[in-house]
Scaffold this active site. Structure first.
Site, PDB file in Angstrom:
ATOM      1  N   ARG A  21       0.837  -1.211   0.000  1.00 17.48           N
ATOM      2  CA  ARG A  21       0.000   0.000   0.000  1.00 17.48           C
ATOM      3  C   ARG A  21       0.865   1.252   0.000  1.00 17.48           C
ATOM      4  O   ARG A  21       0.346   2.353   0.088  1.00 17.48           O
ATOM      5  CB  ARG A  21      -0.911   0.002   1.220  1.00 17.48           C
ATOM      6  CG  ARG A  21      -1.911  -1.140   1.201  1.00 17.48           C
ATOM      7  CD  ARG A  21      -2.764  -1.125   2.434  1.00 17.48           C
ATOM      8  NE  ARG A  21      -1.909  -1.347   3.601  1.00 17.48           N
ATOM      9  CZ  ARG A  21      -2.238  -1.040   4.849  1.00 17.48           C
ATOM     10  NH1 ARG A  21      -3.394  -0.506   5.103  1.00 17.48           N
ATOM     11  NH2 ARG A  21      -1.414  -1.274   5.843  1.00 17.48           N
ATOM     12  N   CYS A  41       0.088  20.802  -9.904  1.00 21.90           N
ATOM     13  CA  CYS A  41      -1.284  20.410  -9.573  1.00 21.90           C
ATOM     14  C   CYS A  41      -1.334  18.941  -9.172  1.00 21.90           C
ATOM     15  O   CYS A  41      -2.097  18.557  -8.302  1.00 21.90           O
ATOM     16  CB  CYS A  41      -2.201  20.634 -10.764  1.00 21.90           C
ATOM     17  SG  CYS A  41      -2.322  22.354 -11.253  1.00 21.90           S
TER      18      CYS A  41
END
Length: 91
Positions: A21, A41
């Site tokens: 993960r 961004c």
């Protein structure tokens, strides 16, 4: 300033533990994040395995619809293709 190759580290992690993960790549350079006029961004990508290997989740802060969105789509499409190639090779 010493650098850290996040993509090389991601590939090593994929080969060692593709179900981790923690397959995360930062879009920001932490030492210079506070010194830029406009941060990217695309702040990060989380690489997860599901039916398709190496499919990134791409949280964004904002995006310029005319230039930023097409650039993010095309650049991450290419990066996804390259990472998926490595991911399938490691299986």
């Amino acid at each position: 300033m010493n650098g850290f190759d996040q993509i090389a580290d991601l590939i090593e992690q994929i080969e060692a533990n593709p179900n981790s993960r923690r397959l995360i790549v930062s879009g920001w350079n932490p030492p210079t994040a506070n010194n830029v006029d406009l941060p990217p961004c695309q702040r990060s990508s989380l690489w997860v395995e599901n039916e398709n290997p190496a499919l990134p989740a791409l949280p964004t802060l904002s995006a310029d619809a005319f230039l930023g969105v097409p650039f993010n789509i095309s650049s991450y499409a290419l990066l996804t293709e390259m990472i998926a190639h490595v991911w399938t090779r490691s299986r």
